[in-house]
Enzyme design. Structure first.
Site, short mmCIF file in Angstrom:
data_model
loop_
_atom_site.label_atom_id
_atom_site.label_comp_id
_atom_site.label_asym_id
_atom_site.label_seq_id
_atom_site.Cartn_x
_atom_site.Cartn_y
_atom_site.Cartn_z
N HIS A 111 1.22 3.84 -2.75
CA HIS A 111 -0.14 3.19 -2.59
C HIS A 111 -1.58 2.98 -3.56
CE1 HIS A 111 -2.98 1.19 0.28
NE2 HIS A 111 -2.79 0.18 0.10
N HIS A 150 -4.06 15.45 -4.71
CA HIS A 150 -5.50 15.63 -4.48
C HIS A 150 -6.71 15.69 -5.05
CE1 HIS A 150 -5.32 14.53 0.22
NE2 HIS A 150 -3.57 14.94 -0.01
N GLY A 264 -3.73 -16.03 3.75
CA GLY A 264 -3.15 -15.53 2.69
C GLY A 264 -1.84 -15.90 1.84
#
Length: 307
Positions: A111, A150, A264
């Site tokens: 995501h 990371h 929305g």
């Protein structure tokens, strides 16, 4: 409110549209078997968006990349609860959000979103801020993948200084946590909100870095894992863990809550949900199994960047 340059929503708007175009083009090439279908829409109070969804590709079972630009007469509670002084003020929101749900259980779900809010846009000194981040949700963990993820997140934080990676990583670990399950959704990444210091150009540069870095972080992982053979057991575990993704998005996710509370477009807001998912009553992984490793090694927050 920091003393800074005036925000430039048109520059943000141009970047967000370009970001959606670039990501969709790259993902179509990466998938190699399907193309995004676009659904353009208009918001009743101004603005609109482009929802792009790819289904049943060679790599991606379901993926969506949304661009939205909406206006409203009053900020909803999800946006103003920490800023009571702007409750009821008109607003403008611009953003790109995406979720990828691959077929192969060895390829993680991922995501990303970047967003810009402008409260009281007609006033002399409107309040503005950026938010967003990206996170990785593997079903079967690999150290190389998580370390690369990371390190890319750390490098994206360069405009704000090295200390910001630690801050935004910790915020991500805290945010993407299912309190009712007492477990993380995945292995984290970056999460930031209310960002408006030291000035607009710096915050905008950082936000652009985050949006552009997602593909740099995700593509190598996909390329390493997409052809890994998997069994029905692996697939069943993937569908079970997708249930955690659904639970988080419907219970905790601020973007989902903001979208629904601000009126929305529901189809676009819920685009992030996976196409197939299962729940099993009180299921536990077998000790010593690949599935148990996810819970024991990868879900607990830890420092993956050692250098």
């Amino acid at each position: 409110m920091p003393a800074n340059t005036h925000p430039d929503p048109q520059a943000v708007l141009s970047f967000m549209r370009m970001l959606q175009d670039n990501i969709c083009r790259e993902l179509e090439q990466l998938d190699g078997g399907a193309r995004f279908q676009e659904d353009s829409w208009e918001h009743e109070r101004g603005g609109g968006g482009r929802t792009r969804v790819l289904c049943d590709g060679a790599l991606i079972e379901k993926g969506g990349v949304n661009f939205s630009h909406v206006r409203g007469e009053a900020l909803p509670p999800s946006a103003s609860e920490r800023r009571p002084e702007i409750a009821g003020k008109p607003f403008e929101a611009i953003g790109v959000s995406l979720v990828m749900h691959p077929h192969n259980p060895f390829v993680p779900t991922s995501h990303m979103n970047v967003r810009f809010f402008l409260a009281a846009p007609g006033e002399a000194n409107p309040l503005w801020w950026f938010g967003g981040g990206f996170d990785l949700t593997p079903y079967y963990g690999f150290d190389d993948d998580v370390i690369h993820w990371h390190r890319t997140a750390r490098d994206a934080c360069a405009p704000l200084g090295p200390e910001r990676y630690r801050e935004f990583k910790a915020w991500c670990d805290e945010y993407f946590y299912l309190r009712h399950r007492a477990e993380a959704r995945g292995v984290g990444g970056l999460f930031f909100d209310d960002l408006n210091t030291p000035d607009f150009p710096t915050c905008f540069e950082f936000t652009r870095n985050v949006g552009n870095a997602w593909l740099e972080a995700y593509r190598p992982i996909v390329e390493r894992r997409r052809h890994t053979p998997f069994s029905e057991r692996h697939r069943e575990f993937q569908l079970y863990r997708r249930g955690r993704y659904v639970e988080f998005n419907l219970v905790y996710d601020r973007g989902t809550l903001f979208g629904l509370q601000s009126g929305g477009r529901t189809e676009s807001i819920l685009m992030s949900l996976p196409p197939k998912v299962t729940w099993r009553y009180d299921w536990r992984p077998e000790p010593g199994s690949e599935e148990a490793a996810l819970y024991e090694r990868y879900l607990p927050p830890r420092d993956w960047v050692q250098d």
